[in-house]
Design an enzyme around this catalytic site. Structure first.
Site, PDB file in Angstrom:
ATOM      1  N   LYS A 183      76.244  31.115  45.261  1.00 52.26           N
ATOM      2  CA  LYS A 183      75.167  30.129  45.381  1.00 52.26           C
ATOM      3  C   LYS A 183      74.992  29.660  46.826  1.00 52.26           C
ATOM      4  O   LYS A 183      73.863  29.397  47.271  1.00 52.26           O
ATOM      5  CB  LYS A 183      75.435  28.953  44.442  1.00 52.26           C
ATOM      6  CG  LYS A 183      75.364  29.340  42.956  1.00 52.26           C
ATOM      7  CD  LYS A 183      74.000  29.879  42.566  1.00 52.26           C
ATOM      8  CE  LYS A 183      73.873  30.157  41.074  1.00 52.26           C
ATOM      9  NZ  LYS A 183      72.538  30.615  40.675  1.00 52.26           N
ATOM     10  N   TYR A 229      81.302  32.123  41.939  1.00 56.50           N
ATOM     11  CA  TYR A 229      80.050  31.398  41.674  1.00 56.50           C
ATOM     12  C   TYR A 229      79.655  30.561  42.895  1.00 56.50           C
ATOM     13  O   TYR A 229      78.516  30.624  43.374  1.00 56.50           O
ATOM     14  CB  TYR A 229      80.221  30.515  40.442  1.00 56.50           C
ATOM     15  CG  TYR A 229      78.948  29.825  40.003  1.00 56.50           C
ATOM     16  CD1 TYR A 229      78.014  30.493  39.210  1.00 56.50           C
ATOM     17  CD2 TYR A 229      78.659  28.521  40.389  1.00 56.50           C
ATOM     18  CE1 TYR A 229      76.832  29.867  38.813  1.00 56.50           C
ATOM     19  CE2 TYR A 229      77.488  27.890  39.997  1.00 56.50           C
ATOM     20  CZ  TYR A 229      76.575  28.565  39.206  1.00 56.50           C
ATOM     21  OH  TYR A 229      75.401  27.950  38.820  1.00 56.50           O
ATOM     22  N   ASP A 266      66.346  43.959  33.366  1.00 54.27           N
ATOM     23  CA  ASP A 266      67.676  43.655  33.897  1.00 54.27           C
ATOM     24  C   ASP A 266      67.494  43.553  35.406  1.00 54.27           C
ATOM     25  O   ASP A 266      67.273  44.564  36.087  1.00 54.27           O
ATOM     26  CB  ASP A 266      68.653  44.773  33.539  1.00 54.27           C
ATOM     27  CG  ASP A 266      70.031  44.553  34.163  1.00 54.27           C
ATOM     28  OD1 ASP A 266      70.179  43.631  34.993  1.00 54.27           O
ATOM     29  OD2 ASP A 266      70.954  45.311  33.812  1.00 54.27           O
ATOM     30  N   VAL A 267      67.566  42.347  35.931  1.00 53.31           N
ATOM     31  CA  VAL A 267      67.198  42.145  37.336  1.00 53.31           C
ATOM     32  C   VAL A 267      68.262  42.651  38.312  1.00 53.31           C
ATOM     33  O   VAL A 267      68.052  42.588  39.530  1.00 53.31           O
ATOM     34  CB  VAL A 267      66.823  40.672  37.641  1.00 53.31           C
ATOM     35  CG1 VAL A 267      65.512  40.298  36.973  1.00 53.31           C
ATOM     36  CG2 VAL A 267      67.942  39.714  37.259  1.00 53.31           C
ATOM     37  N   ASN A 294      65.801  33.165  38.979  1.00 54.06           N
ATOM     38  CA  ASN A 294      66.612  32.139  38.327  1.00 54.06           C
ATOM     39  C   ASN A 294      67.807  32.687  37.543  1.00 54.06           C
ATOM     40  O   ASN A 294      68.793  31.971  37.370  1.00 54.06           O
ATOM     41  CB  ASN A 294      65.669  31.343  37.399  1.00 54.06           C
ATOM     42  CG  ASN A 294      66.421  30.489  36.404  1.00 54.06           C
ATOM     43  OD1 ASN A 294      66.921  29.426  36.748  1.00 54.06           O
ATOM     44  ND2 ASN A 294      66.535  30.965  35.167  1.00 54.06           N
ATOM     45  N   ILE A 349      67.462  26.794  31.725  1.00 54.56           N
ATOM     46  CA  ILE A 349      66.665  26.297  32.849  1.00 54.56           C
ATOM     47  C   ILE A 349      65.416  27.158  33.034  1.00 54.56           C
ATOM     48  O   ILE A 349      64.318  26.652  33.275  1.00 54.56           O
ATOM     49  CB  ILE A 349      67.537  26.259  34.126  1.00 54.56           C
ATOM     50  CG1 ILE A 349      68.628  25.174  33.983  1.00 54.56           C
ATOM     51  CG2 ILE A 349      66.691  26.016  35.364  1.00 54.56           C
ATOM     52  CD1 ILE A 349      69.686  25.187  35.078  1.00 54.56           C
TER      53      ILE A 349
HETATM   54  P1  NAD Z   1      71.622  30.475  30.659  1.00 58.05           P
HETATM   55  O1  NAD Z   1      72.834  31.320  30.461  1.00 58.05           O
HETATM   56  O2  NAD Z   1      71.304  29.417  29.651  1.00 58.05           O
HETATM   57  O3  NAD Z   1      70.339  31.418  30.800  1.00 58.05           O
HETATM   58  C1  NAD Z   1      70.367  32.546  31.656  1.00 58.05           C
HETATM   59  C2  NAD Z   1      69.278  33.524  31.247  1.00 58.05           C
HETATM   60  O4  NAD Z   1      69.380  34.658  32.123  1.00 58.05           O
HETATM   61  C3  NAD Z   1      69.455  34.065  29.815  1.00 58.05           C
HETATM   62  O5  NAD Z   1      68.214  34.023  29.131  1.00 58.05           O
HETATM   63  C4  NAD Z   1      69.933  35.490  30.027  1.00 58.05           C
HETATM   64  O6  NAD Z   1      69.557  36.379  28.974  1.00 58.05           O
HETATM   65  C5  NAD Z   1      69.266  35.839  31.344  1.00 58.05           C
HETATM   66  N1  NAD Z   1      69.944  36.944  32.029  1.00 58.05           N
HETATM   67  C6  NAD Z   1      71.269  37.171  32.153  1.00 58.05           C
HETATM   68  N2  NAD Z   1      71.505  38.301  32.798  1.00 58.05           N
HETATM   69  C7  NAD Z   1      70.290  38.812  33.151  1.00 58.05           C
HETATM   70  C8  NAD Z   1      69.872  39.990  33.829  1.00 58.05           C
HETATM   71  N3  NAD Z   1      70.764  40.879  34.310  1.00 58.05           N
HETATM   72  N4  NAD Z   1      68.553  40.197  33.992  1.00 58.05           N
HETATM   73  C9  NAD Z   1      67.643  39.324  33.487  1.00 58.05           C
HETATM   74  N5  NAD Z   1      67.977  38.212  32.823  1.00 58.05           N
HETATM   75  C10 NAD Z   1      69.292  37.958  32.649  1.00 58.05           C
HETATM   76  O7  NAD Z   1      71.764  29.856  32.127  1.00 58.05           O
HETATM   77  P2  NAD Z   1      71.161  28.512  32.762  1.00 58.05           P
HETATM   78  O8  NAD Z   1      72.172  27.437  32.610  1.00 58.05           O
HETATM   79  O9  NAD Z   1      69.776  28.284  32.294  1.00 58.05           O
HETATM   80  O10 NAD Z   1      71.166  28.920  34.311  1.00 58.05           O
HETATM   81  C11 NAD Z   1      70.028  29.420  34.964  1.00 58.05           C
HETATM   82  C12 NAD Z   1      70.303  29.398  36.458  1.00 58.05           C
HETATM   83  O11 NAD Z   1      70.620  28.070  36.864  1.00 58.05           O
HETATM   84  C13 NAD Z   1      71.480  30.263  36.897  1.00 58.05           C
HETATM   85  O12 NAD Z   1      71.193  30.878  38.133  1.00 58.05           O
HETATM   86  C14 NAD Z   1      72.602  29.265  37.052  1.00 58.05           C
HETATM   87  O13 NAD Z   1      73.599  29.684  37.949  1.00 58.05           O
HETATM   88  C15 NAD Z   1      71.828  28.077  37.585  1.00 58.05           C
HETATM   89  N6  NAD Z   1      72.494  26.795  37.418  1.00 58.05           N
HETATM   90  C16 NAD Z   1      72.862  26.354  36.182  1.00 58.05           C
HETATM   91  C17 NAD Z   1      73.496  25.134  36.063  1.00 58.05           C
HETATM   92  C18 NAD Z   1      73.912  24.585  34.728  1.00 58.05           C
HETATM   93  O14 NAD Z   1      74.693  23.616  34.712  1.00 58.05           O
HETATM   94  N7  NAD Z   1      73.446  25.126  33.626  1.00 58.05           N
HETATM   95  C19 NAD Z   1      73.762  24.363  37.205  1.00 58.05           C
HETATM   96  C20 NAD Z   1      73.364  24.847  38.445  1.00 58.05           C
HETATM   97  C21 NAD Z   1      72.732  26.070  38.538  1.00 58.05           C
END
Ligand code: NAD
Length: 260
Positions: A166, A162, A68-69, A95, A23
């Site tokens: 959220k 989780y 690392d956030v 995000n 995302i």
């Molecule tokens: P993803 O796992 O594909 O990508 C997450 C990214 O965050 C990765 O590039 C990872 O390297 C990075 N990351 C992880 N830990 C980190 C840290 N400590 N510091 C900096 N970067 C870090 O996840 P996604 O599916 O793209 O999800 C992104 C957001 O959307 C998240 O907050 C997730 O909870 C939310 N979300 C996802 C979904 C879904 O179905 N995929 C649904 C609702 C909400």
């Protein structure tokens, strides 16, 4: 100004955490294509660099930041790097997040805290550090990635940490929106439904996960999961001048899941 021009992001700068894939990557492309300079921040610098190359190939201005956030000093350095390079930070997209499926009684405190450190604490840290530089400028757009799990309890998988993280992001969004409105900082969130990214793919690789898809799809009125591109309109809208009267709001993009 013509309505579509009010969606343009020329002259704006943005940080997207977790911008290296999924995302976050999709948000980086949307913001860049709409005219913003984009800092792709990720704990995985290789992924962030790849996204920067993709953006530069489209003619966008971008930089990769390893951060690392969950680390307060790294978050401050991430924000400073953007201001040093581009003079201003207009848009902060908080995000990065993880999902963990675990029955509540089997969840250890360390695991709970690991999830909260990223999904909740880091969102606060990133918002706070963004506001540190946005407030003196008198303007800023903070956009947090929440989830439909802030609104409903997913089924059949168990994910108390989780869901709780959220839901807290939503109320943090409203709280910061009220506190920072006098400073010109708008704070909103996007709540995606099930979206096909590595986060979901990894969960679906588990034996438990394989049985999930047939359970999930009938619960989505539109009948399929989102692709990351389905969320791009919302991020541009919230980052742009056109949404300046919106703050403390959540955009739920879930294919109708929460209707039932
Ligand atoms: P993803 O796992 O594909 O990508 C997450 C990214 O965050 C990765 O590039 C990872 O390297 C990075 N990351 C992880 N830990 C980190 C840290 N400590 N510091 C900096 N970067 C870090 O996840 P996604 O599916 O793209 O999800 C992104 C957001 O959307 C998240 O907050 C997730 O909870 C939310 N979300 C996802 C979904 C879904 O179905 N995929 C649904 C609702 C909400």
């Amino acid at each position: 100004m013509a309505i579509l021009d009010r969606f343009r992001l020329d002259g704006r700068t943005a940080i997207v955490t977790g911008g290296g894939q999924g995302i976050g990557r999709s948000f980086c492309h949307a913001l860049g294509e709409a005219g913003a300079k984009v800092a792709v921040a990720d704990i995985d610098e290789g992924c962030a660099r790849t996204v920067v190359s993709e953006l530069e190939a489209k003619g966008c201005t971008a930089m990769a930041l390893r951060a690392d956030v969950t680390d307060e000093r790294q978050v401050a350095a991430m924000v400073d790097a953007v201001v040093d390079a581009w003079g201003v930070l207009t848009v902060s997209v908080n995000n990065a997040g993880i999902g963990i499926w675990r029955e509540a009684e089997g969840m250890e405190l360390g695991e709970w805290r690991r999830l909260m450190a990223l999904n909740l604490d880091a969102v606060f840290l990133c918002a706070r550090e963004a506001a540190r530089v946005m407030a003196p400028a008198g303007y800023g757009k903070i956009i947090n990635t929440a989830s439909m799990s802030a609104h409903i309890v997913n089924t059949p998988q168990n994910q108390v940490a989780y869901n709780s993280s959220k839901a807290a992001v939503l109320h943090m969004t409203r709280s910061l929106a009220a506190e920072w409105a006098p400073k010109g900082i708008r704070v909103n969130s996007i709540s995606p439904g099930y979206t096909r990214t590595l986060l979901v793919d990894k969960l679906l690789e588990t034996p438990e996960g394989q049985s999930m898809l047939p359970e999930w799809l009938p619960r989505i009125p539109l009948g399929h999961m989102a692709s990351p591109e389905d969320l791009q309109g919302a991020i541009v809208y919230l980052a742009a001048e056109v949404s300046d009267y919106m703050t403390g709001a959540d955009l739920l993009i879930d294919g109708g899941y929460c209707c039932w």
